[in-house]
Design an enzyme around this catalytic site. Structure first.
Site, short mmCIF file in Angstrom:
data_model
loop_
_atom_site.label_atom_id
_atom_site.label_comp_id
_atom_site.label_asym_id
_atom_site.label_seq_id
_atom_site.Cartn_x
_atom_site.Cartn_y
_atom_site.Cartn_z
N LYS A 195 -19.51 7.27 -2.00
CA LYS A 195 -18.68 6.75 -0.91
C LYS A 195 -18.18 7.88 -0.01
O LYS A 195 -18.12 7.74 1.23
CB LYS A 195 -17.51 5.95 -1.49
N LYS A 209 -7.45 9.58 5.12
CA LYS A 209 -7.36 9.70 3.66
C LYS A 209 -8.75 9.97 3.07
O LYS A 209 -8.92 10.86 2.24
CB LYS A 209 -6.78 8.38 3.12
P1 NAD Z 1 -5.11 -2.74 3.37
O1 NAD Z 1 -4.00 -1.76 3.49
O2 NAD Z 1 -5.37 -3.70 4.47
O3 NAD Z 1 -4.92 -3.61 2.03
C1 NAD Z 1 -4.40 -3.07 0.83
C2 NAD Z 1 -3.56 -4.14 0.16
O4 NAD Z 1 -3.05 -3.61 -1.07
C3 NAD Z 1 -2.35 -4.58 0.98
O5 NAD Z 1 -2.34 -5.99 1.10
C4 NAD Z 1 -1.16 -4.07 0.19
O6 NAD Z 1 -0.01 -4.90 0.31
C5 NAD Z 1 -1.72 -4.08 -1.21
N1 NAD Z 1 -1.02 -3.21 -2.16
C6 NAD Z 1 -0.55 -1.95 -1.98
N2 NAD Z 1 -0.02 -1.48 -3.11
C7 NAD Z 1 -0.14 -2.46 -4.04
C8 NAD Z 1 0.21 -2.56 -5.41
N3 NAD Z 1 0.80 -1.55 -6.07
N4 NAD Z 1 -0.06 -3.73 -6.05
C9 NAD Z 1 -0.67 -4.77 -5.41
N5 NAD Z 1 -1.03 -4.71 -4.10
C10 NAD Z 1 -0.77 -3.57 -3.43
O7 NAD Z 1 -6.42 -1.87 3.08
P2 NAD Z 1 -7.96 -2.31 3.27
O8 NAD Z 1 -8.39 -2.04 4.67
O9 NAD Z 1 -8.15 -3.66 2.66
O10 NAD Z 1 -8.67 -1.20 2.36
C11 NAD Z 1 -8.57 -1.22 0.94
C12 NAD Z 1 -9.40 -0.08 0.39
O11 NAD Z 1 -10.76 -0.26 0.79
C13 NAD Z 1 -8.99 1.31 0.89
O12 NAD Z 1 -9.16 2.24 -0.14
C14 NAD Z 1 -9.96 1.57 2.02
O13 NAD Z 1 -10.17 2.95 2.24
C15 NAD Z 1 -11.21 0.88 1.53
N6 NAD Z 1 -12.13 0.36 2.57
C16 NAD Z 1 -11.64 -0.23 3.69
C17 NAD Z 1 -12.53 -0.69 4.66
C18 NAD Z 1 -12.05 -1.33 5.95
O14 NAD Z 1 -12.87 -1.45 6.89
N7 NAD Z 1 -10.80 -1.77 6.05
C19 NAD Z 1 -13.91 -0.56 4.47
C20 NAD Z 1 -14.38 0.02 3.28
C21 NAD Z 1 -13.47 0.47 2.34
#
Ligand code: NAD
Length: 300
Positions: free
Chosen positions: A177, A245
């Site tokens: 990744k 990040k």
């Molecule tokens: P986001 O911030 O939209 O969602 C994360 C969720 O986790 C939030 O709803 C938050 O409230 C919740 N959260 C935080 N701490 C928590 C805890 N202790 N217990 C339970 N819930 C908790 O992030 P995202 O865009 O969905 O991305 C999630 C992961 O996927 C990240 O690591 C990101 O780098 C990766 N990612 C994101 C994308 C994208 O396009 N958004 C694409 C590929 C990978």
């Protein structure tokens, strides 16, 4: 676990931009989903669509074949694993935890070892494809960890993605990744530079994009993010702070392994600049605003 069996249960923790779409696809595929997020409104939204509302990570994992986490960063995953109502003390019944966030490979190896000590398999299974790939169950999923746990979790992966690859031991999914992310970051930067030069040259940017997409400069980023860059639309999808990040994780890994990554270092500085200008919660395409500031010209 077989596809669409209707009774297998998945505990899903983290219902943000990506997680809520992925959990929805598990419901659509016939899995029972126990959903948890620290934001109660995110849990209620999924519960209205058929998930069971859980009140903690442990509650989400209760009776589940697999617990999936989709959280912002390493400390969030560690909190869900090691915390008071966490998965180390209360693992899913099927004893498989799949983390699909992008986090540190070093932390993955530590969690995998701690969980293995209590006979729980930990798979690192980060994804690529963005919110649209998540919505369409078309993610590319790269998985590190034990082969037997990977095989058992296959139906869960198939409900969320199309390219599902076991790439090695714990941490290998994150290593792949990180390579994916450096390609994405440098590619976005290349598109920003092309758009900045085209704009200054008086070239129509939609036409430029059309031409590039038809030739060897075509890319996923130009296809998906190009229109937003051209329109000056900074709305969030994959946020600037999440990409920063990831790029920092890339540089950490490269530093530990003595691999020079000059292009990644440069684009990381530009993401720092973007965040310093208040763009942290904007989408990645807002990197183009760095070029607005450097050139004194604006998009849209
Ligand atoms: P986001 O911030 O939209 O969602 C994360 C969720 O986790 C939030 O709803 C938050 O409230 C919740 N959260 C935080 N701490 C928590 C805890 N202790 N217990 C339970 N819930 C908790 O992030 P995202 O865009 O969905 O991305 C999630 C992961 O996927 C990240 O690591 C990101 O780098 C990766 N990612 C994101 C994308 C994208 O396009 N958004 C694409 C590929 C990978």
């Amino acid at each position: 676990m077989s596809d669409n069996e209707g009774t297998a249960c998945v505990g899903f923790i983290g219902l943000g931009t990506m997680g809520r779409e992925m959990a929805r696809n598990l419901l659509k595929a016939g899995f029972a989903v126990r959903a948890y997020d620290v934001r109660p409104e995110a849990v209620s939204e999924l519960a209205a669509e058929g998930a069971v509302a859980a009140t903690s990570p442990a509650d989400a994992a209760r009776g589940a074949a697999v617990a999936v986490t989709m959280l912002p960063d390493t400390p969030h995953v560690e909190a869900v694993v090691y915390g008071e109502h966490g998965l180390l003390k209360a693992p899913p019944a099927g004893r498989i935890i799949v983390d699909m966030s992008t986090i540190s490979p070093v932390a993955v190896r530590r969690m995998a070892a701690d969980l293995a000590a209590v006979d729980v398999a930990f798979l690192d299974a980060p994804v690529s494809g963005g919110p649209v790939g998540a919505r369409n169950a078309a993610l590319s999923i790269m998985v590190g960890g034990a082969a037997d746990a990977f095989a058992t979790a296959q139906p869960v992966f198939r409900a969320m993605g199309t390219t599902i690859t076991h790439v090695g031991a714990p941490g290998a999914g994150q290593a792949v990744k990180l390579c994916n992310q450096l390609v994405c970051g440098i590619n976005i930067q290349a598109i920003c530079e092309a758009l900045a030069l085209a704009r200054a040259s008086g070239v129509d940017l939609d036409q430029l994009r059309h031409v590039l997409l038809g030739g060897s400069a075509a890319s996923w980023m130009l296809d998906r993010l190009g229109p937003q860059m051209i329109a000056g639309d900074a709305s969030a999808g994959f946020r600037i702070d999440l990409m920063l990040k990831d790029l920092r994780l890339v540089l950490e890994q490269a530093g530990a392994l003595d691999v020079p990554l000059p292009a990644t270092a440069l684009v990381t500085s530009q993401y720092v600049e973007a965040r310093a200008h208040g763009e942290g919660t904007n989408g990645n395409q807002a990197l183009f605003r760095v070029y607005d500031r450097m050139t004194g010209r604006t998009a849209g």
